[in-house]
Write an enzyme that holds these catalytic residues in place. Structure first.
Site, mmCIF file in Angstrom:
data_model
loop_
_atom_site.group_PDB
_atom_site.id
_atom_site.type_symbol
_atom_site.label_atom_id
_atom_site.label_comp_id
_atom_site.label_asym_id
_atom_site.label_seq_id
_atom_site.Cartn_x
_atom_site.Cartn_y
_atom_site.Cartn_z
ATOM 1 N N LYS A 36 0.620 -1.405 0.389
ATOM 2 C CA LYS A 36 0.066 -0.042 -0.037
ATOM 3 C C LYS A 36 1.055 1.519 0.027
ATOM 4 O O LYS A 36 1.990 1.250 1.118
ATOM 5 C CB LYS A 36 -0.688 -0.261 1.188
ATOM 6 C CG LYS A 36 -2.548 0.989 0.728
ATOM 7 C CD LYS A 36 -2.431 1.785 1.011
ATOM 8 C CE LYS A 36 -1.915 2.792 2.048
ATOM 9 N NZ LYS A 36 -1.977 4.718 1.405
ATOM 10 N N GLU A 72 8.118 -0.239 12.225
ATOM 11 C CA GLU A 72 9.301 1.090 12.412
ATOM 12 C C GLU A 72 8.392 1.858 11.976
ATOM 13 O O GLU A 72 8.258 2.074 11.685
ATOM 14 C CB GLU A 72 10.263 0.454 11.010
ATOM 15 C CG GLU A 72 11.363 1.560 11.427
ATOM 16 C CD GLU A 72 11.816 2.472 10.980
ATOM 17 O OE1 GLU A 72 11.543 3.652 12.063
ATOM 18 O OE2 GLU A 72 11.751 3.306 9.462
ATOM 19 N N CYS A 100 12.294 9.793 10.170
ATOM 20 C CA CYS A 100 12.394 8.896 11.421
ATOM 21 C C CYS A 100 13.394 9.424 12.234
ATOM 22 O O CYS A 100 13.562 8.723 13.389
ATOM 23 C CB CYS A 100 11.597 8.361 10.993
ATOM 24 S SG CYS A 100 12.853 6.010 10.385
ATOM 25 N N GLU A 108 8.395 13.873 17.862
ATOM 26 C CA GLU A 108 9.169 13.926 16.767
ATOM 27 C C GLU A 108 8.130 14.679 16.307
ATOM 28 O O GLU A 108 6.792 15.425 15.737
ATOM 29 C CB GLU A 108 8.876 12.688 16.416
ATOM 30 C CG GLU A 108 9.131 12.690 14.818
ATOM 31 C CD GLU A 108 8.595 11.111 14.575
ATOM 32 O OE1 GLU A 108 9.816 10.199 13.544
ATOM 33 O OE2 GLU A 108 7.407 10.911 14.107
#
Length: 480
Positions: free
Chosen positions: A175, A250, A284, A381
């Site tokens: 996807k 992850e 990330c 983050e």
């Protein structure tokens, strides 16, 4: 508006359109760039059925493993042949620089080369049980691997999971991210040209809340591989729990670099440029916190500010130092976090808001000091070009600060005293620790996190074993 270029889904070896088309914008201009077919539930079911047929037929596993080696090497060569055209599309749809986009496809090809080298070396063991038995293990593919790819490095992260999955003999349904799905289609072209069996890989573009959720819950999903945000990962894990579907996660990071008193500041500043301003900080494993020994704080702050204010900013096609964020929503989120940090009392040394007077989604390179360690900007983050610089006095304090978030993806240490650097590295919470160079490592080195950064490993030899399960066969060879 002129007719936009159209891109398609790839299902069961064929390119398919749709009744609905998603428009993809150019982040550098805020204008429509292209459109792609929006997959529906029926498309998702067709892709999963094709993958199941591929698994059941043994098309990937009944062949000699050397055939998978040949396929993966062919895919790598086809990616290389497509790189120039594909990189321009990635640059335009995603905002990243043309050089970085080109490098991303080169890295994608490298993943297929690397795992091609392992595809015929997935070997089991013999276990001695005495003369009456023969006992051995084998590594079997999971079956159908559902892989949900994020928007920050779509072709590279897709290849990172797809290559080992195919090497191990799995069929894969991918996807793509709806805001940056176009360049990934070039990977499917490479797979098609390499002669992969039908159903071995399919690519769907659709909304995560619809297509992604459907694939995750699908009865034919034997594995889920996800890279993306913590909230989405948590939703996927809750759904995966219904069928106890094995997953590789992850997720996010709030990674810190520790700058000891004896650090080489040139190495530090080079790593700041790569660590937080590469891809506009949409990484990330970005270096989002810089923890500096108080004796070097003023020097590092001055040098980091000089770096940030000297960066060139512009569209990716011009290969500037700092490119736009991927979307208007992303720009607004990053800017809002900076605004809240200032309101909470942090000192904004430079930046803190979008670049004025332009149409694209450009965020100024931003540095913060005087940040409370329990504040949002220190703990959460940002996913943008925003760096927090914070002082420490002792090694213990530095480690406590670095480990003091819910995340644990990567970390870094800068020090010319390697004994202290290694000692510090072993104390840091994270799946990968860089010493004296942020983003040291490569395709060959395992990558993944702990805590809210997820679990499982991608990259390196270790990742291959995320895509297999151990089977034991015990044989009684003598009669009673």
């Amino acid at each position: 508006m002129s007719q936009l270029d159209r891109y398609y889904n790839y299902i069961d070896g064929a390119w398919t359109g749709a009744d609905t088309w998603l428009v993809v914008a150019d982040p550098a201009t805020d204008e429509p760039y292209a459109e792609i077919a929006e997959a529906g539930i029926e498309d998702a079911d067709a892709a999963m059925a094709a993958a199941r047929r591929c698994v059941a037929s043994g098309a990937l596993t009944s062949v000699r493993p050397a055939q998978r080696v040949t396929w993966l090497l062919a895919i790598a060569e086809e990616i290389k042949a497509l790189t120039e055209d594909a990189a321009l599309v990635l640059c335009r749809e995603n905002g990243k620089s043309l050089d970085v986009a080109r490098g991303e496809f080169e890295e994608a090809a490298r993943y297929f080369e690397y795992y091609a080298g392992m595809a015929d070396k997935i070997e089991g063991t013999s276990i001695p049980l005495g003369d009456d038995y023969v006992d051995f293990t084998s590594y079997e593919p999971m079956g159908v691997s559902v892989q949900i790819v994020p928007w920050n490095f779509p072709p590279s992260i897709c290849a990172r999971s797809l290559a080992p999955a195919l090497a191990a003999g799995n069929a894969v349904v991918i996807k793509s991210p709806e805001i940056s799905p176009l360049a990934m289609t070039f990977l499917m072209t490479a797979c098609e040209r390499a002669g992969l069996p039908k159903g071995a890989v399919s690519l769907l573009c659709g909304k995560g809340s619809v297509i992604g959720a459907h694939l995750v819950k699908h009865r034919d999903a034997n594995q889920i591989v996800f890279t993306g945000s913590v909230p989405t990962g948590q939703r996927i894990l809750r759904d995966a729990a219904e069928r106890a579907t094995p997953s590789v996660m992850e997720l996010g990071g709030k990674s810190a670099a520790i700058v000891h008193a004896d650090a080489d500041i040139e190495q530090v500043i080079d790593s700041v440029k790569a660590g937080i301003f590469f891809n506009a900080g949409q990484v990330c494993s970005a270096m989002s916190r810089l923890l500096v020994h108080r004796s070097r704080l003023d020097e590092v702050v001055e040098r980091a500010r000089e770096l940030a204010e000297g960066l060139s900013i512009g569209p990716g096609v011009d290969n500037p130092d700092l490119t736009p964020l991927v979307s208007r929503d992303q720009l607004e989120q990053v800017e809002a976090m900076c605004r809240r940090a200032i309101e909470a009392g942090a000192t904004c040394l430079t930046g803190g808001e979008r670049v004025a007077g332009v149409n694209g989604y450009f965020m100024q390179p931003t540095l913060f000091t005087d940040v409370a360690v329990d504040s949002e900007i220190f703990q959460e983050e940002v996913f943008g070009p925003v760096l927090v610089i914070h002082a420490f006095d002792t090694e213990d304090e530095a480690v406590e600060l670095a480990n003091g978030t819910e995340f644990g993806l990567v970390a870094g240490v800068f020090d010319t005293r390697l004994d202290r650097a290694l000692r510090t590295a072993r104390r840091l919470r994270g799946g990968q620790v860089f010493i004296n160079e942020w983003f040291a490592g490569g395709v060959e080195t395992p990558f993944g996190g702990v805590g809210l950064s997820g679990f499982g490993r991608e990259k390196g030899q270790e990742a291959l074993y995320s895509y297999v399960q151990t089977r034991n066969i015990a044989v009684r060879v003598k009669g009673a």
